[in-house]
Scaffold this motif. Structure first.
Motif, mmCIF file in Angstrom:
data_model
loop_
_atom_site.group_PDB
_atom_site.id
_atom_site.type_symbol
_atom_site.label_atom_id
_atom_site.label_comp_id
_atom_site.label_asym_id
_atom_site.label_seq_id
_atom_site.Cartn_x
_atom_site.Cartn_y
_atom_site.Cartn_z
ATOM 1 N N SER A 1 0.855 -1.184 0.000
ATOM 2 C CA SER A 1 0.000 0.000 0.000
ATOM 3 C C SER A 1 0.888 1.230 0.000
ATOM 4 N N LEU A 2 0.569 2.187 -0.852
ATOM 5 C CA LEU A 2 1.378 3.392 -0.987
ATOM 6 C C LEU A 2 0.500 4.629 -1.001
ATOM 7 N N ALA A 3 1.018 5.690 -0.444
ATOM 8 C CA ALA A 3 0.360 6.995 -0.515
ATOM 9 C C ALA A 3 1.430 8.060 -0.645
ATOM 10 N N THR A 4 1.074 9.160 -1.262
ATOM 11 C CA THR A 4 1.999 10.285 -1.353
ATOM 12 C C THR A 4 1.898 11.128 -0.085
ATOM 13 N N THR A 5 2.854 11.984 0.104
ATOM 14 C CA THR A 5 2.832 12.909 1.240
ATOM 15 C C THR A 5 2.457 14.315 0.791
ATOM 16 N N GLY B 1 3.609 18.294 -6.404
ATOM 17 C CA GLY B 1 2.481 18.060 -7.281
ATOM 18 C C GLY B 1 2.621 16.850 -8.157
ATOM 19 N N THR B 2 3.807 16.267 -8.243
ATOM 20 C CA THR B 2 4.017 15.095 -9.090
ATOM 21 C C THR B 2 3.811 13.798 -8.327
ATOM 22 N N GLY B 3 3.395 13.872 -7.054
ATOM 23 C CA GLY B 3 3.279 12.663 -6.245
ATOM 24 C C GLY B 3 2.348 11.635 -6.830
ATOM 25 N N LEU C 1 3.294 7.879 -7.911
ATOM 26 C CA LEU C 1 2.590 6.764 -7.298
ATOM 27 C C LEU C 1 2.038 5.829 -8.360
ATOM 28 N N GLY C 2 1.414 6.400 -9.395
ATOM 29 C CA GLY C 2 0.872 5.581 -10.463
ATOM 30 C C GLY C 2 1.954 4.805 -11.188
ATOM 31 N N GLY C 3 3.093 5.454 -11.413
ATOM 32 C CA GLY C 3 4.192 4.774 -12.085
ATOM 33 C C GLY C 3 4.738 3.616 -11.271
ATOM 34 N N CYS D 1 -0.154 -3.736 -5.670
ATOM 35 C CA CYS D 1 0.048 -2.396 -5.135
ATOM 36 C C CYS D 1 -1.291 -1.669 -5.102
ATOM 37 N N THR D 2 -1.615 -1.127 -3.931
ATOM 38 C CA THR D 2 -2.835 -0.361 -3.756
ATOM 39 C C THR D 2 -2.491 1.088 -3.478
#
Length: 376
Positions: free
Chosen positions: A142-146, A210-212, A216-218, A230-231
């Motif tokens: 699981s991933l999230a941007t900051t 702004g590119t987070g 994340l998608g990449g 990957c979620t």
């Protein structure tokens, strides 16, 4: 893409092998003693996935540009491990897979918005330098941007958090091995600065906060191509809390019981403390603006196999120091105080676990840390 694995334990090796098999360049950052015994090949042993051997370089210090830096050490080893990364090195993305709540703050201080927040669900055990037994069919990250300012998971640092849309009460982690951050002693070493430190300068606007979402998608695509689930999540605090509300009560209870979950269940008073502490962890998470379904969490605790164990218990029993005890408990107890949430069961389990740690004897030699596997 070029990937560096800072923490060549069970999780780091399994992750590195999957990425290398998918055609990515992988470099492992190891302690000198482990690197001397590493033969340049990651050997994966798995009844479910089949055995796999892939080549991957190893270095003692990372001073070359990489696209992604995966941080898979345990929290007590984080500072020493980061000393093995050249100060001016700025990977496109930095992905920590640690347990706890506090580590994103220090990583964000160093890496800024390049740092993501992550958690992993996997059952993998390092058996020797470069050798890993992968016991689970799955590997879910699981991933999230900051970008939203919620990296630290604390109320003083972020906006209103999103609730878990699926209402999941557990963290997606089998505490026996899955979801552990994969700490290994090879990740700790010298801290000397190299005047030749080099890497991406990474100051352009294309690498800003702004590119987070694009990063994340990449990464999600890269992991999917490597056979790893990957979620992407919208809330970094939820990523950390959903794992911790399960791991913390189990880690404390198995440590106090000096045995796996089946031993805990045979002690009614300790079993009650386990369930009460899980409810309290959910209450602290809710006060910290992260919704976790306590009923689902308790169901998970009730249905986990009795053999379920945690690395905190094994490390304490083996005399390994430092353990994750403080990194797991202190952030939760601190937030409970800040939010005026009563946590008597968690406090009692933490007290007993600390006492068990003190009774476990002298610390083992530093080089032996997690030698028997990195699981939680």
């Amino acid at each position: 893409m070029r990937h560096a694995i800072l923490g060549a334990g069970g999780v780091g090796l399994a992750l590195g092998a999957a990425l290398a098999r998918a055609g990515h360049e992988v470099v492992l950052v190891m302690r000198e003693s482990s690197r001397a015994r590493y033969r340049g090949v990651i050997d994966v042993h798995s009844k479910l996935h089949g055995d796999l051997a892939v080549e991957a370089r190893a270095v003692e210090r990372l001073d070359e540009p990489v696209d992604v830096l995966w941080v898979t050490v345990k929290a007590p080893a984080l500072d020493a491990a980061l000393a093995r990364v050249a100060p001016r090195l700025t990977p496109d993305s930095v992905v920590p897979l640690l347990n706890g709540l506090d580590h994103p703050r220090s990583l964000r201080t160093r890496f800024g918005p390049r740092q993501l927040v992550g958690a992993i669900l996997i059952e993998a055990e390092r058996t020797a330098p470069g050798r890993v037994t992968w016991n689970s069919l799955y590997a879910e990250i699981s991933l999230a941007t900051t970008d939203g300012g919620r990296a630290e998971g604390g109320p003083e640092d972020r906006d209103r958090a999103g609730e878990d849309p699926e209402g999941r009460g557990h963290t997606g982690e089998d505490p026996e091995d899955r979801g552990h951050t994969g700490d290994d002693p090879e990740d700790r070493g010298h801290t000397g600065d190299d005047p030749e430190d080099r890497g991406h300068t990474g100051d352009g606007p294309e690498r800003g906060a702004g590119t987070g979402g694009r990063r994340l998608g990449g990464l999600a695509e890269v992991l999917a191509d490597a056979g790893l689930g990957c979620t992407p999540e919208r809330d970094p605090a939820s990523v950390l809390w959903r794992k911790l509300v399960l791991l913390l009560p189990l880690a404390l209870a198995t440590t106090v019981a000096d045995g796996p979950l089946g031993i805990v269940r045979r002690r009614p008073e300790l079993s009650a403390l386990l369930r009460d502490s899980a409810r309290e962890a959910c209450a602290v998470a809710a006060a910290d603006t992260v919704a976790v379904d306590a009923r689902n969490l308790l169901h998970t605790l009730d249905t986990l196999p009795g053999r379920t164990d945690t690395s905190l218990h094994r490390d304490v029993a083996a005399g390994v120091r430092p353990t994750e005890l403080a990194a797991l408990t202190e952030p939760v107890l601190r937030r409970a105080r800040d939010h005026h949430v009563a946590v008597p069961a968690l406090t009692e389990l933490a007290r007993r676990a600390a006492e068990r740690e003190r009774q476990a004897g002298l610390p083992a030699p530093h080089r032996s840390t997690y030698r028997k596997g990195e699981t939680s």
